[in-house]
Design a protein around this motif. Structure first.
Motif, mmCIF file in Angstrom:
data_model
loop_
_atom_site.group_PDB
_atom_site.id
_atom_site.type_symbol
_atom_site.label_atom_id
_atom_site.label_comp_id
_atom_site.label_asym_id
_atom_site.label_seq_id
_atom_site.Cartn_x
_atom_site.Cartn_y
_atom_site.Cartn_z
ATOM 1 N N ASP A 156 2.651 -1.657 5.311
ATOM 2 C CA ASP A 156 2.684 -0.514 6.374
ATOM 3 C C ASP A 156 3.818 -0.712 7.275
ATOM 4 O O ASP A 156 4.552 -1.939 7.409
ATOM 5 C CB ASP A 156 1.442 -0.315 7.016
ATOM 6 C CG ASP A 156 0.922 -1.494 7.890
ATOM 7 O OD1 ASP A 156 1.652 -2.029 8.590
ATOM 8 O OD2 ASP A 156 -0.313 -1.299 7.876
ATOM 9 N N GLU A 157 4.008 -0.028 8.210
ATOM 10 C CA GLU A 157 5.120 -0.150 9.293
ATOM 11 C C GLU A 157 5.032 -1.063 10.192
ATOM 12 O O GLU A 157 6.118 -1.663 10.738
ATOM 13 C CB GLU A 157 5.006 1.268 10.008
ATOM 14 C CG GLU A 157 3.761 1.378 10.889
ATOM 15 C CD GLU A 157 3.761 2.590 11.594
ATOM 16 O OE1 GLU A 157 4.751 3.314 12.087
ATOM 17 O OE2 GLU A 157 2.502 3.276 11.902
ATOM 18 N N HIS A 158 3.956 -1.798 10.234
ATOM 19 C CA HIS A 158 3.955 -3.086 10.970
ATOM 20 C C HIS A 158 3.869 -4.547 10.043
ATOM 21 O O HIS A 158 3.887 -5.245 10.667
ATOM 22 C CB HIS A 158 2.548 -3.069 11.547
ATOM 23 C CG HIS A 158 2.320 -1.655 12.569
ATOM 24 N ND1 HIS A 158 2.992 -1.454 13.646
ATOM 25 C CD2 HIS A 158 1.438 -0.926 12.317
ATOM 26 C CE1 HIS A 158 2.800 -0.429 14.203
ATOM 27 N NE2 HIS A 158 1.666 -0.033 13.515
ATOM 28 N N GLY A 159 4.228 -4.182 8.900
ATOM 29 C CA GLY A 159 4.324 -5.467 7.942
ATOM 30 C C GLY A 159 2.899 -6.029 7.487
ATOM 31 O O GLY A 159 2.904 -7.126 6.802
ATOM 32 N N ASN A 160 1.885 -4.997 7.821
ATOM 33 C CA ASN A 160 0.586 -5.353 7.221
ATOM 34 C C ASN A 160 0.585 -5.180 5.633
ATOM 35 O O ASN A 160 1.050 -4.045 5.177
ATOM 36 C CB ASN A 160 -0.540 -4.595 7.719
ATOM 37 C CG ASN A 160 -0.615 -4.788 9.245
ATOM 38 O OD1 ASN A 160 -0.646 -5.924 9.839
ATOM 39 N ND2 ASN A 160 -0.787 -3.780 9.906
ATOM 40 N N VAL A 161 0.036 -6.254 4.972
ATOM 41 C CA VAL A 161 0.111 -6.013 3.286
ATOM 42 C C VAL A 161 -1.372 -5.838 2.926
ATOM 43 O O VAL A 161 -2.387 -6.352 3.417
ATOM 44 C CB VAL A 161 0.409 -7.451 2.920
ATOM 45 C CG1 VAL A 161 0.313 -7.249 1.481
ATOM 46 C CG2 VAL A 161 2.008 -7.797 3.603
ATOM 47 N N TYR A 162 -1.462 -4.927 2.108
ATOM 48 C CA TYR A 162 -2.622 -4.177 1.390
ATOM 49 C C TYR A 162 -2.952 -4.831 0.076
ATOM 50 O O TYR A 162 -1.890 -4.476 -0.853
ATOM 51 C CB TYR A 162 -2.752 -2.845 1.649
ATOM 52 C CG TYR A 162 -2.562 -2.280 2.874
ATOM 53 C CD1 TYR A 162 -3.639 -1.297 3.337
ATOM 54 C CD2 TYR A 162 -1.414 -2.315 3.588
ATOM 55 C CE1 TYR A 162 -3.549 -0.866 4.497
ATOM 56 C CE2 TYR A 162 -1.390 -1.844 4.838
ATOM 57 C CZ TYR A 162 -2.493 -0.895 5.388
ATOM 58 O OH TYR A 162 -2.430 -0.419 6.753
ATOM 59 N N LEU A 163 -3.966 -5.438 -0.235
ATOM 60 C CA LEU A 163 -4.148 -5.904 -1.587
ATOM 61 C C LEU A 163 -5.453 -5.307 -2.166
ATOM 62 O O LEU A 163 -6.242 -4.952 -1.422
ATOM 63 C CB LEU A 163 -4.507 -7.593 -1.405
ATOM 64 C CG LEU A 163 -3.387 -8.422 -0.926
ATOM 65 C CD1 LEU A 163 -3.787 -9.873 -0.883
ATOM 66 C CD2 LEU A 163 -2.213 -8.282 -1.231
ATOM 67 N N THR A 164 -5.441 -5.403 -3.720
ATOM 68 C CA THR A 164 -6.591 -4.535 -4.126
ATOM 69 C C THR A 164 -7.111 -5.333 -5.084
ATOM 70 O O THR A 164 -6.940 -6.655 -5.382
ATOM 71 C CB THR A 164 -5.633 -3.380 -5.007
ATOM 72 O OG1 THR A 164 -4.783 -3.984 -5.981
ATOM 73 C CG2 THR A 164 -5.100 -2.413 -4.081
ATOM 74 N N GLY A 165 -8.254 -4.717 -5.596
ATOM 75 C CA GLY A 165 -9.215 -5.624 -6.362
ATOM 76 C C GLY A 165 -10.418 -5.034 -6.305
ATOM 77 O O GLY A 165 -11.107 -3.972 -6.684
ATOM 78 N N ASP A 166 -11.329 -5.544 -5.218
ATOM 79 C CA ASP A 166 -12.560 -5.486 -4.811
ATOM 80 C C ASP A 166 -12.277 -4.440 -3.510
ATOM 81 O O ASP A 166 -11.841 -5.081 -2.307
ATOM 82 C CB ASP A 166 -13.306 -6.812 -4.081
ATOM 83 C CG ASP A 166 -14.653 -6.247 -3.443
ATOM 84 O OD1 ASP A 166 -14.957 -5.011 -3.548
ATOM 85 O OD2 ASP A 166 -15.154 -7.231 -2.841
ATOM 86 N N GLY A 167 -12.133 -3.356 -3.751
ATOM 87 C CA GLY A 167 -11.634 -2.301 -2.809
ATOM 88 C C GLY A 167 -9.961 -2.591 -2.325
ATOM 89 O O GLY A 167 -9.188 -3.243 -3.182
ATOM 90 N N VAL A 168 -9.892 -2.400 -0.958
ATOM 91 C CA VAL A 168 -8.522 -2.754 -0.533
ATOM 92 C C VAL A 168 -8.748 -3.666 0.841
ATOM 93 O O VAL A 168 -9.465 -3.365 1.815
ATOM 94 C CB VAL A 168 -7.869 -1.265 0.156
ATOM 95 C CG1 VAL A 168 -6.432 -1.737 0.573
ATOM 96 C CG2 VAL A 168 -7.671 -0.504 -1.144
ATOM 97 N N THR A 169 -8.295 -4.842 0.705
ATOM 98 C CA THR A 169 -8.200 -5.980 1.659
ATOM 99 C C THR A 169 -6.764 -5.851 2.504
ATOM 100 O O THR A 169 -5.748 -5.952 1.853
ATOM 101 C CB THR A 169 -8.663 -7.315 1.264
ATOM 102 O OG1 THR A 169 -9.690 -7.036 0.652
ATOM 103 C CG2 THR A 169 -8.626 -8.109 2.302
ATOM 104 N N VAL A 170 -6.737 -5.684 3.867
ATOM 105 C CA VAL A 170 -5.424 -5.722 4.595
ATOM 106 C C VAL A 170 -5.276 -7.015 5.405
ATOM 107 O O VAL A 170 -6.230 -7.690 6.114
ATOM 108 C CB VAL A 170 -5.528 -4.655 5.514
ATOM 109 C CG1 VAL A 170 -4.158 -4.614 6.264
ATOM 110 C CG2 VAL A 170 -6.000 -3.230 4.904
ATOM 111 N N TYR A 171 -4.039 -7.564 5.176
ATOM 112 C CA TYR A 171 -3.668 -8.819 5.965
ATOM 113 C C TYR A 171 -2.619 -8.513 6.797
ATOM 114 O O TYR A 171 -1.752 -7.825 6.638
ATOM 115 C CB TYR A 171 -3.252 -9.940 5.131
ATOM 116 C CG TYR A 171 -4.402 -10.546 4.207
ATOM 117 C CD1 TYR A 171 -5.174 -11.692 4.779
ATOM 118 C CD2 TYR A 171 -4.842 -9.790 3.004
ATOM 119 C CE1 TYR A 171 -6.175 -12.071 3.906
ATOM 120 C CE2 TYR A 171 -5.849 -10.238 2.361
ATOM 121 C CZ TYR A 171 -6.612 -11.461 2.771
ATOM 122 O OH TYR A 171 -7.695 -11.913 2.020
ATOM 123 N N ASP A 172 -2.539 -9.099 8.024
ATOM 124 C CA ASP A 172 -1.387 -8.927 8.951
ATOM 125 C C ASP A 172 -0.007 -9.841 8.263
ATOM 126 O O ASP A 172 -0.301 -10.568 7.333
ATOM 127 C CB ASP A 172 -1.738 -9.314 10.390
ATOM 128 C CG ASP A 172 -1.846 -10.615 10.543
ATOM 129 O OD1 ASP A 172 -1.570 -11.680 10.155
ATOM 130 O OD2 ASP A 172 -2.443 -10.987 12.013
#
Length: 303
Positions: free
Chosen positions: A239-255
């Motif tokens: 996203d616009e803040h550089g957060n990274v969205y990973l998938t598999g078990d739903g969506v997990t977001v890391y800054d």
């Protein structure tokens, strides 16, 4: 991206209502990434296995139904339509800055470019005279460097029963048409995404449950490989803040520093991929097994 194994698995997931799920996880930290009162919205669930969401300049999202060999379009007005049949068993996809769709077409282990008139150019046929194992996911940098992963997932539409290349690797396709192996130190490379400024690349090794970050150099080469998080991923977005969205078990977001800041449950056996779409790029578009969902966000995606 490995739907054959998943379709054979039953009884491994518990399904809850979206209301319950979001009551448990809609807000993490000081500010939620999800828009107030937003709920996961089912768009359709008549597919076999959805993958490869990619957004064009107008905010329309294109995604694949790989077992049925089709690419679908979900436009900014909420209309779903068939974009391409006989789509090369398209998997991961990404739009370049000219509005052409770069596609991992693993039916013949190729990388395609689908033009606006829907004609197809085959960009990559092989690596050093050997067929690829099956291109899986792709990202195009602002400088037109095309990065793609090449793991190995046995498909029922292949006649071969073993990988062509012993190394499962990350590759670069240059604007000059060269194919360069950048990193072969993976168990099973999969999801891939880059930062909006083209300076960082994230690559998931789903076989080793890790995601790595690289620095991108002016010539497209990579340096400074470092562990980003101890989690693998199928598809990925940012996203616009550089957060990274990973998938598999739903969506997990890391800054951007690798701290977990949110988890978005999805009522499906597997969440394969994700991107931001819509006119304002504030709709999280999620491909999850037989279904596709959207979720209104308080942040926006980048292209």
């Amino acid at each position: 991206m490995f739907y054959l194994k998943l379709l054979a698995v039953t009884g491994i997931c518990c399904f809850f209502t979206c209301e319950y799920l979001f009551a448990q996880s809609a807000s993490v930290g000081e500010k939620s990434l999800i828009a107030p009162q937003a709920e996961l919205k089912l768009i359709d669930d008549h597919f076999a296995f959805t993958e490869g969401p990619s957004v064009d300049k107008r905010g329309n999202v294109y995604f694949t139904d790989q077992p049925n060999n089709r690419i679908w379009k979900y436009d900014t007005y909420g209309k779903l339509s068939l974009f391409m049949d006989n789509a090369g068993r398209a998997n991961g996809m990404f739009f370049d800055k000219k509005g052409q769709l770069i596609v991992c077409a693993d039916e013949q282990n190729q990388l395609w470019r689908i033009k606006k008139d829907r004609s197809v150019d085959t960009l990559v046929l092989h690596y050093q005279d050997t067929l690829l194992n099956g291109p899986n996911d792709v990202w195009v940098s602002p400088r037109d460097f095309i990065y793609f992963t090449d793991p190995y997932y046995q498909r029922d539409y292949w006649t071969r029963e073993q990988q062509n290349l012993l190394v499962r690797a990350l590759y670069l396709y240059t604007p000059e048409g060269k194919v360069i192996r950048l990193d072969g130190d993976f168990k099973q490379p999969n999801g891939i995404i880059g930062s909006a400024d083209g300076k960082l690349l994230y690559v998931a090794d789903i076989g080793d449950n890790k995601t790595y970050r690289y620095s991108i150099q002016q010539d497209g080469s990579l340096t400074d490989k470092a562990l980003f998080v101890n989690q693998g991923s199928d598809g990925m977005t940012i996203d616009e803040h550089g957060n990274v969205y990973l998938t598999g078990d739903g969506v997990t977001v890391y800054d951007r520093w690798g701290k977990k800041i949110n988890h978005i449950p999805v009522p499906a056996k597997w969440t394969a991929n994700v991107c931001f779409g819509g006119k304002k790029r504030d709709q999280l578009f999620i491909t999850a097994s037989e279904s596709v969902y959207t979720l209104k966000m308080a942040v926006k995606g980048v292209q």
